[in-house]
Write a protein that holds these residues in place. Structure first.
Motif, PDB file in Angstrom:
ATOM      1  N   TYR A 158      46.989  54.850  -8.920  1.00 48.93           N
ATOM      2  CA  TYR A 158      45.732  55.200  -8.262  1.00 48.93           C
ATOM      3  C   TYR A 158      45.001  53.946  -7.790  1.00 48.93           C
ATOM      4  CZ  TYR A 158      46.033  60.040  -9.967  1.00 48.93           C
ATOM      5  OH  TYR A 158      46.399  61.339 -10.201  1.00 48.93           O
ATOM      6  N   LEU A 159      44.927  52.954  -8.651  1.00 47.19           N
ATOM      7  CA  LEU A 159      44.164  51.752  -8.340  1.00 47.19           C
ATOM      8  C   LEU A 159      44.829  50.921  -7.255  1.00 47.19           C
ATOM      9  CD1 LEU A 159      43.156  50.786 -11.987  1.00 47.19           C
ATOM     10  CD2 LEU A 159      41.642  51.655 -10.198  1.00 47.19           C
ATOM     11  N   GLN A 160      46.160  50.887  -7.242  1.00 52.38           N
ATOM     12  CA  GLN A 160      46.851  50.144  -6.193  1.00 52.38           C
ATOM     13  C   GLN A 160      46.564  50.743  -4.827  1.00 52.38           C
ATOM     14  OE1 GLN A 160      50.984  50.114  -7.321  1.00 52.38           O
ATOM     15  NE2 GLN A 160      50.618  48.820  -9.126  1.00 52.38           N
ATOM     16  N   SER A 161      46.572  52.071  -4.746  1.00 52.42           N
ATOM     17  CA  SER A 161      46.234  52.723  -3.482  1.00 52.42           C
ATOM     18  C   SER A 161      44.757  52.516  -3.146  1.00 52.42           C
ATOM     19  CB  SER A 161      46.559  54.218  -3.587  1.00 52.42           C
ATOM     20  OG  SER A 161      46.184  54.899  -2.408  1.00 52.42           O
ATOM     21  N   PHE A 162      43.920  52.541  -4.160  1.00 49.82           N
ATOM     22  CA  PHE A 162      42.474  52.362  -3.992  1.00 49.82           C
ATOM     23  C   PHE A 162      42.163  51.010  -3.364  1.00 49.82           C
ATOM     24  CE2 PHE A 162      38.307  51.340  -6.134  1.00 49.82           C
ATOM     25  CZ  PHE A 162      37.535  52.272  -5.456  1.00 49.82           C
ATOM     26  N   PHE A 163      42.757  49.966  -3.892  1.00 54.65           N
ATOM     27  CA  PHE A 163      42.456  48.608  -3.433  1.00 54.65           C
ATOM     28  C   PHE A 163      43.292  48.194  -2.216  1.00 54.65           C
ATOM     29  CE2 PHE A 163      40.932  47.955  -7.914  1.00 54.65           C
ATOM     30  CZ  PHE A 163      39.602  47.799  -7.566  1.00 54.65           C
ATOM     31  N   ASP A 164      44.068  49.117  -1.679  1.00 48.94           N
ATOM     32  CA  ASP A 164      44.758  48.823  -0.425  1.00 48.94           C
ATOM     33  C   ASP A 164      43.881  49.152   0.771  1.00 48.94           C
ATOM     34  OD1 ASP A 164      46.913  47.752   0.875  1.00 48.94           O
ATOM     35  OD2 ASP A 164      48.036  49.632   0.994  1.00 48.94           O
ATOM     36  N   GLU A 166      39.908  48.229   2.501  1.00 47.42           N
ATOM     37  CA  GLU A 166      38.930  47.140   2.479  1.00 47.42           C
ATOM     38  C   GLU A 166      37.633  47.523   1.796  1.00 47.42           C
ATOM     39  OE1 GLU A 166      36.839  43.940   5.576  1.00 47.42           O
ATOM     40  OE2 GLU A 166      38.018  45.634   6.338  1.00 47.42           O
ATOM     41  N   VAL A 167      37.174  48.760   1.963  1.00 51.75           N
ATOM     42  CA  VAL A 167      35.907  49.172   1.370  1.00 51.75           C
ATOM     43  C   VAL A 167      35.944  49.103  -0.156  1.00 51.75           C
ATOM     44  CG1 VAL A 167      34.313  51.099   1.070  1.00 51.75           C
ATOM     45  CG2 VAL A 167      35.161  50.533   3.339  1.00 51.75           C
ATOM     46  N   PRO A 168      36.958  49.659  -0.834  1.00 49.86           N
ATOM     47  CA  PRO A 168      37.005  49.519  -2.294  1.00 49.86           C
ATOM     48  C   PRO A 168      37.046  48.068  -2.760  1.00 49.86           C
ATOM     49  CG  PRO A 168      38.457  51.281  -1.597  1.00 49.86           C
ATOM     50  CD  PRO A 168      38.008  50.577  -0.352  1.00 49.86           C
ATOM     51  N   ARG A 169      37.693  47.213  -1.976  1.00 50.26           N
ATOM     52  CA  ARG A 169      37.700  45.789  -2.358  1.00 50.26           C
ATOM     53  C   ARG A 169      36.292  45.204  -2.301  1.00 50.26           C
ATOM     54  NH1 ARG A 169      43.058  42.649  -0.016  1.00 50.26           N
ATOM     55  NH2 ARG A 169      44.634  44.214  -0.631  1.00 50.26           N
ATOM     56  N   MET A 170      35.569  45.527  -1.228  1.00 45.88           N
ATOM     57  CA  MET A 170      34.185  45.045  -1.136  1.00 45.88           C
ATOM     58  C   MET A 170      33.337  45.625  -2.260  1.00 45.88           C
ATOM     59  SD  MET A 170      33.251  44.952   2.947  1.00 45.88           S
ATOM     60  CE  MET A 170      33.676  46.684   3.261  1.00 45.88           C
ATOM     61  N   PHE A 171      33.581  46.882  -2.589  1.00 48.97           N
ATOM     62  CA  PHE A 171      32.828  47.542  -3.651  1.00 48.97           C
ATOM     63  C   PHE A 171      33.040  46.844  -4.991  1.00 48.97           C
ATOM     64  CE2 PHE A 171      33.633  50.517  -7.174  1.00 48.97           C
ATOM     65  CZ  PHE A 171      32.333  50.875  -7.478  1.00 48.97           C
ATOM     66  N   TRP A 172      34.297  46.598  -5.366  1.00 44.95           N
ATOM     67  CA  TRP A 172      34.552  46.009  -6.683  1.00 44.95           C
ATOM     68  C   TRP A 172      34.179  44.534  -6.716  1.00 44.95           C
ATOM     69  CZ3 TRP A 172      34.708  48.664 -10.797  1.00 44.95           C
ATOM     70  CH2 TRP A 172      35.128  48.097 -11.997  1.00 44.95           C
ATOM     71  N   GLU A 173      34.229  43.877  -5.564  1.00 43.86           N
ATOM     72  CA  GLU A 173      33.791  42.479  -5.516  1.00 43.86           C
ATOM     73  C   GLU A 173      32.327  42.363  -5.920  1.00 43.86           C
ATOM     74  OE1 GLU A 173      33.304  38.788  -2.296  1.00 43.86           O
ATOM     75  OE2 GLU A 173      33.970  40.776  -1.639  1.00 43.86           O
ATOM     76  N   ARG A 210      44.293  49.141   5.077  1.00 46.36           N
ATOM     77  CA  ARG A 210      43.277  49.881   5.813  1.00 46.36           C
ATOM     78  C   ARG A 210      42.005  49.052   5.896  1.00 46.36           C
ATOM     79  NH1 ARG A 210      41.643  56.233   4.874  1.00 46.36           N
ATOM     80  NH2 ARG A 210      40.360  56.462   6.761  1.00 46.36           N
ATOM     81  N   SER A 211      41.652  48.654   7.099  1.00 47.71           N
ATOM     82  CA  SER A 211      40.437  47.878   7.303  1.00 47.71           C
ATOM     83  C   SER A 211      39.216  48.793   7.338  1.00 47.71           C
ATOM     84  CB  SER A 211      40.536  47.089   8.612  1.00 47.71           C
ATOM     85  OG  SER A 211      41.649  46.228   8.594  1.00 47.71           O
TER      86      SER A 211
END
Length: 237
Positions: A158-164, A166-173, A210-211
């Motif tokens: 789930y998490l690998q797909s989540f962080f693939d 851009e928005v989830p990456r910005m969120f967790w950052e 996904r950007s």
């Protein structure tokens, strides 16, 4: 949203509730047995024609067993009270969890309330709804992990797909504790360790597949029902 603000979305760790019914039954039977044992002994010896003084000797030996059973019953009652207190705390945590979810959904449905949370939870060019929704996803997986409905391989998938994206990456950052993780004191904390690991793994793997996609976010961008197509007066033939 800062890391401390993000903690408001997370309910404290919860443990599973055990059953104390068998312990209660065992303690009750032990107490009843101790209370009735003098009568049962008296009946047994009187029918056998044994001197009642023998019963007194048995009673002295019975006193030590009685004290042991009484202590066991007291421990059972104390353990039951502790369990009841923990169950009450569990119910309060669940209510707190539900209230938090309601507040987040209220902020998603009514953007005017988001300013009450403080600073923006997302960068200026990213709609805050996306970060709120990411938070709900992480919370869903955290609760599923805590209830052991998902195991580590499925959680990582789930998490690998989540962080693939851009928005989830910005969120967790912005909201994650990946830069200063705390100790994993319980099963719930272990999931945050998995999130941090998969987030850092995604960063090392390169750009997301996904950007960020910009969508209209203002009411003016949507059509108005029954809006006149022209300001000219109607003309009849």
């Amino acid at each position: 949203m800062a890391a401390d603000k993000n903690d408001a979305f997370h309910a404290p760790a919860r443990k599973r509730t055990g059953s104390w019914g068998l312990l209660w039954i065992a303690a009750a039977l032990a107490v009843i047995g101790v209370a009735l044992s003098p009568l049962l002994l008296g009946l047994a010896y009187s029918r056998a024609g044994v001197d009642f003084g023998v019963i007194g000797d048995v009673g002295q030996a019975y006193g030590a067993a009685s004290a042991l059973v009484a202590t066991t019953a007291l421990v059972a009652v104390a353990a039951s009270l502790i369990e009841q207190r923990r169950q009450v705390r569990e119910v309060r945590l669940q209510l707190l969890d539900q209230t938090t979810d309601e507040l987040v959904r209220l902020a998603m449905a009514n953007p005017v309330y988001r300013q009450c949370w403080g600073a923006r939870v997302s960068p200026g060019h990213v709609a805050e709804d996306l970060f709120y929704y990411c938070q709900l996803l992480v919370k869903l997986w955290t609760d599923s992990w805590e209830q052991r409905k998902i195991d580590e391989p499925l959680a990582r998938a789930y998490l690998q797909s989540f962080f693939d994206s851009e928005v989830p990456r910005m969120f967790w950052e912005r909201t994650g504790d990946w830069h200063c993780p705390g100790p994993a004191r319980n099963h719930r904390d272990q999931f945050r360790v998995l999130v941090n690991e998969e987030y850092l793994r995604a960063l090392r793997a390169g750009p997301p597949a996904r950007s960020f996609e910009q969508f209209p976010s203002t009411d003016d961008s949507f059509p108005v029902i029954n809006k006149p197509r022209t300001s000219r007066p109607l003309e009849f033939p």
